[in-house]
Design a protein around this motif. Structure first.
Motif, mmCIF file in Angstrom:
data_model
loop_
_atom_site.group_PDB
_atom_site.id
_atom_site.type_symbol
_atom_site.label_atom_id
_atom_site.label_comp_id
_atom_site.label_asym_id
_atom_site.label_seq_id
_atom_site.Cartn_x
_atom_site.Cartn_y
_atom_site.Cartn_z
ATOM 1 N N GLY A 276 55.565 37.657 44.463
ATOM 2 C CA GLY A 276 54.712 36.762 45.258
ATOM 3 C C GLY A 276 53.371 36.525 44.588
ATOM 4 N N ALA A 277 52.787 37.602 44.004
ATOM 5 C CA ALA A 277 51.495 37.469 43.308
ATOM 6 C C ALA A 277 51.638 36.532 42.110
ATOM 7 N N ALA A 278 52.780 36.648 41.391
ATOM 8 C CA ALA A 278 53.012 35.790 40.214
ATOM 9 C C ALA A 278 53.229 34.339 40.635
ATOM 10 N N VAL A 279 53.989 34.119 41.713
ATOM 11 C CA VAL A 279 54.256 32.747 42.181
ATOM 12 C C VAL A 279 52.944 32.080 42.612
ATOM 13 N N GLY B 241 37.613 53.648 44.818
ATOM 14 C CA GLY B 241 38.262 53.994 46.084
ATOM 15 C C GLY B 241 38.616 52.771 46.918
ATOM 16 N N PHE B 242 37.883 51.686 46.720
ATOM 17 C CA PHE B 242 38.153 50.443 47.462
ATOM 18 C C PHE B 242 39.532 49.879 47.099
ATOM 19 N N PHE B 243 39.924 50.057 45.824
ATOM 20 C CA PHE B 243 41.178 49.448 45.355
ATOM 21 C C PHE B 243 42.414 50.302 45.609
ATOM 22 N N VAL B 244 42.276 51.604 45.428
ATOM 23 C CA VAL B 244 43.468 52.436 45.583
ATOM 24 C C VAL B 244 43.045 53.807 46.112
ATOM 25 N N LYS B 245 43.804 54.306 47.095
ATOM 26 C CA LYS B 245 43.433 55.589 47.733
ATOM 27 C C LYS B 245 44.197 56.750 47.071
ATOM 28 N N THR C 151 50.660 52.370 43.548
ATOM 29 C CA THR C 151 50.080 52.461 42.193
ATOM 30 C C THR C 151 50.960 51.747 41.173
ATOM 31 N N GLU C 152 52.298 51.810 41.340
ATOM 32 C CA GLU C 152 53.224 51.167 40.384
ATOM 33 C C GLU C 152 53.078 49.637 40.461
ATOM 34 N N GLU C 153 53.057 49.116 41.705
ATOM 35 C CA GLU C 153 52.937 47.654 41.873
ATOM 36 C C GLU C 153 51.596 47.157 41.339
ATOM 37 N N LEU C 154 50.539 47.942 41.593
ATOM 38 C CA LEU C 154 49.204 47.576 41.114
ATOM 39 C C LEU C 154 49.186 47.473 39.579
ATOM 40 N N SER C 155 50.000 48.291 38.919
ATOM 41 C CA SER C 155 50.005 48.312 37.441
ATOM 42 C C SER C 155 50.782 47.149 36.825
ATOM 43 N N ALA C 156 51.603 46.436 37.627
ATOM 44 C CA ALA C 156 52.480 45.396 37.054
ATOM 45 C C ALA C 156 51.716 44.258 36.365
ATOM 46 N N PRO C 157 50.741 43.601 37.055
ATOM 47 C CA PRO C 157 50.019 42.527 36.348
ATOM 48 C C PRO C 157 49.252 43.038 35.139
ATOM 49 N N GLY C 158 48.641 44.240 35.272
ATOM 50 C CA GLY C 158 47.901 44.824 34.143
ATOM 51 C C GLY C 158 48.793 45.059 32.936
ATOM 52 N N THR C 159 50.066 45.382 33.212
ATOM 53 C CA THR C 159 51.034 45.601 32.130
ATOM 54 C C THR C 159 51.485 44.263 31.544
ATOM 55 N N ALA C 160 51.683 43.285 32.412
ATOM 56 C CA ALA C 160 52.217 41.989 31.972
ATOM 57 C C ALA C 160 51.196 41.160 31.193
ATOM 58 N N TRP C 161 49.906 41.258 31.590
ATOM 59 C CA TRP C 161 48.940 40.327 31.013
ATOM 60 C C TRP C 161 48.693 40.459 29.513
ATOM 61 N N PRO C 162 48.680 41.678 28.920
ATOM 62 C CA PRO C 162 48.504 41.707 27.456
ATOM 63 C C PRO C 162 49.583 40.905 26.736
ATOM 64 N N LEU D 204 37.151 37.237 41.088
ATOM 65 C CA LEU D 204 37.428 37.467 42.514
ATOM 66 C C LEU D 204 38.928 37.386 42.770
ATOM 67 N N TYR D 205 39.565 36.404 42.105
ATOM 68 C CA TYR D 205 41.024 36.288 42.246
ATOM 69 C C TYR D 205 41.719 37.535 41.696
ATOM 70 N N ASN D 206 41.292 37.985 40.494
ATOM 71 C CA ASN D 206 41.905 39.189 39.900
ATOM 72 C C ASN D 206 41.719 40.410 40.791
ATOM 73 N N LEU D 207 40.511 40.514 41.378
ATOM 74 C CA LEU D 207 40.240 41.645 42.264
ATOM 75 C C LEU D 207 41.105 41.560 43.526
ATOM 76 N N THR D 208 41.303 40.327 44.035
ATOM 77 C CA THR D 208 42.142 40.139 45.227
ATOM 78 C C THR D 208 43.568 40.580 44.931
ATOM 79 N N ASP D 209 44.066 40.129 43.784
ATOM 80 C CA ASP D 209 45.403 40.507 43.320
ATOM 81 C C ASP D 209 45.539 42.037 43.289
ATOM 82 N N THR D 210 44.539 42.669 42.661
ATOM 83 C CA THR D 210 44.548 44.132 42.515
ATOM 84 C C THR D 210 44.485 44.803 43.893
ATOM 85 N N PHE D 211 43.657 44.248 44.793
ATOM 86 C CA PHE D 211 43.496 44.813 46.133
ATOM 87 C C PHE D 211 44.819 44.763 46.914
#
Length: 456
Positions: A203-206, A351-355, A52-63, A38-45
């Motif tokens: 802010g999401a990282a903090v 569609g809920f996450f990104v238009k 789209t670029e900001e949404l990709s940042a955590p996905g890029t950082a986490w691996p 739920l937290y990950n989904l909130t972050d993504t939302f």
């Protein structure tokens, strides 16, 4: 260590009704995993609202973050195997010593990882071929997360130790608190609501770092006060080199397995970025969805791990095998139902996450060519958990490497090139889950994991 409480739990795990005990251990873990997702989904939302670029940042950082954390995870897995098997063998004093050794080892290790991770982050992102528009967001995100790594590691150790004992409820309460704190802080720090500074991706990282730190401090307090079955003292935490050596010996294959696994995802990120930011944004959302489905399957696998560990410690091998088989069947059913729901409601979910119409078009391919493999991955993860919980970490290491390095990366890369499209990448990822599950299940049935690792 609270002997009576642990005795009662042990009795249930090594002699009680399998389904009932597994459900009792699993349901708090499932809730915990759901809350985490739920937290990950909130972050993504929220980040999807920025772009789209900001949404990709955590996905890029986490691996990359996961690569470093996974090295420590291997040792946590070894600590888990020792503590659960000592409890299964009724040697509570040694279980306490193993717990203390694990906790102090994780602290030393975390400080080293935080410093090294901060230094290497820019070079690693360049290696991952991160697109220029995502790069600055990913770098800022990753730096904040690495500063908080010591707290993340000790929170991991706390969760593993309590699971080994059979207490799955306390970690869940703490994790739920940290996740809800995170969910509240996310929009405040991303958008600067209620007078908070507007930090965007940082802010999401903090929010993540601060919440983990609070959870880690609460967990540490409970362990040192002896409120949770295990009671750590400063005496327990003293470096015990012979025990470190044993944790190292059992944990090293797990660490190598987890970290090569995580590094594989760094390489996979590089492969997906060949096809651009849209492909990676689709993968990020898809990953969040599969994590949601796995919240249940992983909870069952983790509960099974506690039961397998203690039954192997008590030398009840046939019972351990029966427990594992029940868990695999349950996972297969749960994930088949989950996959059917994702296939039916794909457009609404993405569609809920990104238009972004390009992401929605890509998601059709992702679901069509990858979703079929998820029920099989449930079997793979359960087998892997059996090998780890019984302390046979070399087996889980080899199995993980086969899935990622012999199957997933070569298939995703070559089929992507062959089809000159992301279809090949998603199909390669799906085939790797299917084939690895077959190999893992055959190896499990051989029964070579039915041997304990403790001296008693």
């Amino acid at each position: 260590m609270d002997g009576e409480k642990i005795q009662a739990m042990r009795q249930e795990i090594v002699e009680g009704n399998i389904e009932k005990t597994m459900l009792k251990l699993a349901y708090p873990l499932i809730i915990n995993n759901m809350v985490q997702v739920l937290y990950n989904l909130t972050d993504t939302f929220w980040l999807g609202r920025l772009g789209t670029e900001e949404l990709s940042a955590p996905g890029t950082a986490w691996p990359l973050v996961w690569f470093f954390m996974s090295i420590g995870m291997g040792f946590a897995t070894a600590g888990f195997a020792f503590v659960s098997q000592y409890i299964g063998a009724r040697d509570y004093e040694k279980a306490n010593r193993a717990a203390g050794a694990l906790y102090s080892l994780m602290m030393f290790f975390a400080i080293f990882v935080a410093i090294f991770g901060l230094l290497i982050a820019p070079f690693a992102l360049k290696f991952m071929k991160v697109t220029p528009e995502v790069y600055p967001f990913a770098l800022n995100y990753i730096r904040v997360i690495f500063i908080g790594i010591p707290f993340s590691f000790t929170l991991f150790a706390f969760n593993f130790l309590l699971r080994a004992v059979g207490d799955t409820k306390t970690p869940v309460k703490i994790n739920m608190f940290t996740v809800f704190l995170n969910i509240i802080l996310d929009p405040l720090l991303i958008f600067g609501w209620l007078g908070f500074p507007r930090l965007g991706v940082i802010g999401a990282a903090v929010a993540t770092m601060f919440s983990n730190s609070v959870g880690s401090l609460i967990g540490g307090y409970l362990l040192f006060k002896g409120r949770v079955g295990i009671h750590l003292t400063l005496e327990n935490l003293k470096p015990e080199w012979d025990f470190y050596a044993r944790i190292f010996r059992v944990g090293l294959p797990s660490s190598v397995g987890f970290s090569t696994d995580a590094f594989g995802f760094v390489v996979l990120t590089r492969i997906i970025y060949i096809y651009g930011t849209v492909a990676f944004a689709t993968y990020t959302i898809g990953n969040r969805l599969t994590n949601f489905m796995f919240a249940i399957a992983n909870g069952i696998s983790q509960a099974m791990g506690t039961m397998v560990g203690q039954n192997v410690g008590a030398e009840k091998y046939e019972r351990a095998k029966k427990i594992a088989e029940r868990a695999m069947l349950t996972n297969l059913i749960v994930l088949t139902v989950g996959t059917a729901i994702v296939v039916a409601f794909r457009a609404q979910i993405f569609g809920f996450f990104v238009k972004d119409e390009r992401v929605l078009a890509e998601s059709a391919k992702f679901v069509r060519y990858f979703a079929f493999s998820l029920p099989f991955f449930g079997i793979f993860s359960a087998v892997s958990n059996v090998f780890q919980s019984s302390g046979h970490t070399k087996k889980s290491m080899i199995l993980g490497m086969v899935r990622l390095w012999l199957l997933r990366i070569p298939l995703a890369y070559s089929l992507g090139k062959f089809m000159a499209d992301t279809t090949g990448v998603w199909l390669g990822m799906g085939l790797s889950n299917f084939l690895a599950a077959l190999i893992g299940f055959a190896w499990f049935l051989k029964g070579s994991w039915m041997k304990r690792i403790i001296d008693h």
